[in-house]
Write an enzyme that holds these catalytic residues in place. Structure first.
Site, PDB file in Angstrom:
ATOM      1  N   LYS A 204      31.188  47.788  44.257  1.00 27.78           N
ATOM      2  CA  LYS A 204      32.090  46.846  44.932  1.00 27.78           C
ATOM      3  C   LYS A 204      33.220  47.678  45.538  1.00 27.78           C
ATOM      4  O   LYS A 204      33.859  48.459  44.843  1.00 27.78           O
ATOM      5  CB  LYS A 204      32.667  45.820  43.957  1.00 27.78           C
ATOM      6  CG  LYS A 204      33.777  44.985  44.573  1.00 27.78           C
ATOM      7  CD  LYS A 204      33.984  43.684  43.860  1.00 27.78           C
ATOM      8  CE  LYS A 204      34.821  43.813  42.620  1.00 27.78           C
ATOM      9  NZ  LYS A 204      35.267  42.471  42.133  1.00 27.78           N
TER      10      LYS A 204
HETATM   11  C1  5RP Z   1      40.805  43.497  41.102  1.00 24.05           C
HETATM   12  C2  5RP Z   1      39.380  43.216  41.301  1.00 24.05           C
HETATM   13  C3  5RP Z   1      38.971  41.979  42.058  1.00 24.05           C
HETATM   14  O1  5RP Z   1      37.836  41.392  41.454  1.00 24.05           O
HETATM   15  C4  5RP Z   1      38.557  42.451  43.439  1.00 24.05           C
HETATM   16  O2  5RP Z   1      39.656  43.047  44.043  1.00 24.05           O
HETATM   17  C5  5RP Z   1      38.036  41.288  44.285  1.00 24.05           C
HETATM   18  O3  5RP Z   1      39.053  40.405  44.515  1.00 24.05           O
HETATM   19  P1  5RP Z   1      39.743  40.290  45.965  1.00 24.05           P
HETATM   20  O4  5RP Z   1      38.701  39.743  46.934  1.00 24.05           O
HETATM   21  O5  5RP Z   1      40.885  39.329  45.731  1.00 24.05           O
HETATM   22  O6  5RP Z   1      40.185  41.667  46.348  1.00 24.05           O
HETATM   23  O7  5RP Z   1      38.530  43.991  40.941  1.00 24.05           O
HETATM   24  O8  5RP Z   1      41.299  42.498  40.288  1.00 24.05           O
END
Ligand code: 5RP
Length: 292
Positions: A204
């Site tokens: 991610k």
């Molecule tokens: C930090 C994280 C969140 O799950 C990730 O950032 C996704 O959330 P967003 O779309 O708000 O960035 O890993 O809390």
């Protein structure tokens, strides 16, 4: 004549869990990230976690809560696959230590809570690099004994390059230069490849211009986080561009639950991710859903 390889002699739990998280037709996913509280406390849009999640649950392919969020705010009878936040130990009260994360959820706890997978943040290039990569490798090794899916996050909030990049502005608030954007691609390519070489099943990260290069040099499929809240049109545009560049979906939080109309937004994001709608078409759908 029979060929032994015509017989199925193995069933992969991990593949089956991936099949629960990803749409079989599109091969993509819309995961709802609601784990921000593990270090942000109660961010806007997540003050009442149950109230935020309930109307969105039917539109997500998976949900990414913290263990506390899951235990207190998600009904045990719901049928959406759970991706548990498994590292933490930091908080915004000590921003200089944001990258100092440890494992906070055991694999046994993940199995008990019927999670299909988990997320680990890795802070590549920062002091905690070794420790956070080790969080990923040790959890992934143990979790794979139970066929759970491991998602490595090239985290933000600590790395100067990413912080300015994810914020979309320089420290002085100025526009990002071409140099900044090149630096961001270099960093994301490097960080995503390091996480995939260390065994994360899915990465991610954040979308950036030139994302094709990040996808091409990563060994694992990539989903994008949304980052800080952007205007609806912009959020749909970077979602479309990320999918077009090769992301297999989103694990998005703030750009959904902080949107003026979260249900309309997650439905519009689904149209981009699963039906290949353009940002413009999705924006029209967003406006239509807002009126429903
Ligand atoms: C930090 C994280 C969140 O799950 C990730 O950032 C996704 O959330 P967003 O779309 O708000 O960035 O890993 O809390």
């Amino acid at each position: 004549m029979k060929n032994v390889f015509d017989y199925q002699i193995e069933f992969s739990g991990l593949q089956n869990r991936m099949a629960q998280m990803f749409d079989p037709k599109s091969g993509h996913t819309v995961m709802l990230a609601v784990d921000h509280g593990y270090f942000q406390g109660a961010p806007a849009g997540l003050i009442n976690l149950r109230k935020t999640i309930e109307p969105l649950l039917q539109y997500c392919d998976a949900i990414s809560p913290t263990i506390g969020g899951l235990k207190t705010s998600i009904d045990s009878r719901m049928r959406t696959p759970i991706i548990l936040r498994a590292t933490g130990g930091n908080s915004m009260r000590k921003p200089e230590e944001l990258d100092d994360e440890i494992i906070t959820v055991s694999v046994e706890e993940m199995v008990k809570l019927n999670a299909v997978g988990f997320t680990v943040s890795c802070y590549i290039g920062l002091d905690s690099q070794t420790q956070t990569i080790q969080n990923l490798t040790s959890l992934t090794e143990e979790a794979h004994r139970f066929g759970l899916v491991s998602i490595g996050i090239t985290a933000v909030g600590a790395d100067p390059i990413l912080t300015k990049f994810v914020k979309g502005e320089r420290e002085d608030g100025g526009e990002l230069t071409q140099e900044d954007k090149k630096e961001a691609i270099k960093y994301l390519k490097h960080a995503c490849r390091v996480l995939s070489e260390n065994g994360a099943d899915i990465i991610k990260t954040y979308y950036c211009e030139g994302f094709e290069e990040v996808v091409e040099s990563c060994l694992s499929p990539i989903v994008i986080a949304g980052g800080t809240k952007r205007p609806t049109k912009e959020a749909l545009e970077f979602t479309y561009n990320a999918i077009k560049a090769g992301a297999v979906g989103v694990d998005m939080g703030r750009n959904i639950f902080q949107n003026e109309n979260p249900v309309a937004m997650i439905r519009a994001v689904r149209a981009v991710v699963h039906e290949n709608k353009t940002a413009e078409e999705a924006l029209h759908l967003y406006e239509k859903y807002t009126k429903e």
